[in-house]
Design an enzyme around this catalytic site. Sequence first.
Site, short mmCIF file in Angstrom:
data_model
loop_
_atom_site.label_atom_id
_atom_site.label_comp_id
_atom_site.label_asym_id
_atom_site.label_seq_id
_atom_site.Cartn_x
_atom_site.Cartn_y
_atom_site.Cartn_z
N ASN A 78 -0.52 1.75 1.74
CA ASN A 78 0.62 1.71 2.67
C ASN A 78 1.94 1.46 1.92
O ASN A 78 2.97 1.21 2.54
CB ASN A 78 0.41 0.62 3.73
CG ASN A 78 0.30 -0.78 3.12
OD1 ASN A 78 0.43 -0.95 1.91
ND2 ASN A 78 0.07 -1.77 3.96
N GLU A 88 4.27 -6.35 2.23
CA GLU A 88 3.77 -5.32 3.13
C GLU A 88 4.93 -4.63 3.84
O GLU A 88 6.01 -5.23 4.01
CB GLU A 88 2.87 -5.98 4.20
CG GLU A 88 1.64 -6.68 3.64
CD GLU A 88 0.48 -5.73 3.34
OE1 GLU A 88 0.71 -4.53 3.14
OE2 GLU A 88 -0.67 -6.21 3.31
N HIS A 92 2.50 -1.02 -0.23
CA HIS A 92 2.80 -2.42 -0.62
C HIS A 92 2.74 -2.57 -2.13
O HIS A 92 1.99 -1.89 -2.81
CB HIS A 92 1.90 -3.42 0.11
CG HIS A 92 0.49 -3.51 -0.35
ND1 HIS A 92 -0.57 -3.63 0.52
CD2 HIS A 92 -0.07 -3.52 -1.58
CE1 HIS A 92 -1.70 -3.71 -0.15
NE2 HIS A 92 -1.42 -3.64 -1.43
N ASP A 103 0.09 -12.47 -7.18
CA ASP A 103 -0.30 -12.97 -5.86
C ASP A 103 -1.66 -13.65 -5.88
O ASP A 103 -2.40 -13.57 -6.86
CB ASP A 103 -0.27 -11.83 -4.83
CG ASP A 103 -0.84 -10.52 -5.38
OD1 ASP A 103 -1.58 -10.57 -6.37
OD2 ASP A 103 -0.53 -9.46 -4.82
#
Length: 244
Positions: free
Chosen positions: A136, A143, A138, A67
Amino acid sequence: MKIIIEKNYSDLSKKAADIIEKEIKNKPNLILGLATGSTPVGTYKELIRRHKEEGLDFAKVTTFNLDEYLGIPHDHINSYHYFMYDNLFKHINIDEDNINIPNGNPENVEEYCKSYDEDIEKQGGIDLQILGIGENGHIAFNEPDDKLYLGTHITDLTESTIRANARFFDSIEEVPKKAITMGLGSIMKAKKILLLANGKNKANIIGKLLKDEVVSTYNPASLLLLHPDVTIILDEESASEYLK
Ligand code: F6R
């Protein structure tokens, strides 16, 4: 799924470097998927040491990064381009033509995302994908949501991710709100996956991932439970909820 628990971050990093080194020695033209963030920094340091002191050879290795922030210049100190050169590429003998990092400023976003996935396919797919995990759940910048994308795409970063990444910027306002990221489909196509997690802040998500045995798009990492060849390396802190 193979779970390895190491005493601390240093041992975790060495173990991850062992696995990567073994893969490179088995296949010198390895297609290696790479992550940024704090987690793999120790692994990259150990790979650099092995290159400099033991001759670990990256000459034929090809890399694909997961990314990049959207709209950030390549040479910005917080870009993932900068991070990868600073923490790995400029210290090893990788051929610059074999480095692939998503372009954070593509002219035509849709075409560019498609071409990034095609480039991976053209190389025969990723042999070994290194992953970190967000608090979280991801992976890359996929996400938690009611749906997850298969291919490389543009995504909004969640508040939790923006807050977590603010530590690298002068202020939270400077953290980009969007990123370009490989999708879950691209990641799941990797032949082998190596997920690394260290520190107390990852204990909850690791506990949830490994104990719940549930697949949910609200915990993107849980899709890895469906992959046939995943190794997870934890330190004792990140493993603490899992071991409870
Ligand atoms: C980075 C990436 C992210 C990180 C995750 C954990 O390329 O894909 O998913 O792996 O945000 O970040 P750290 O390692 O900083 O805790």
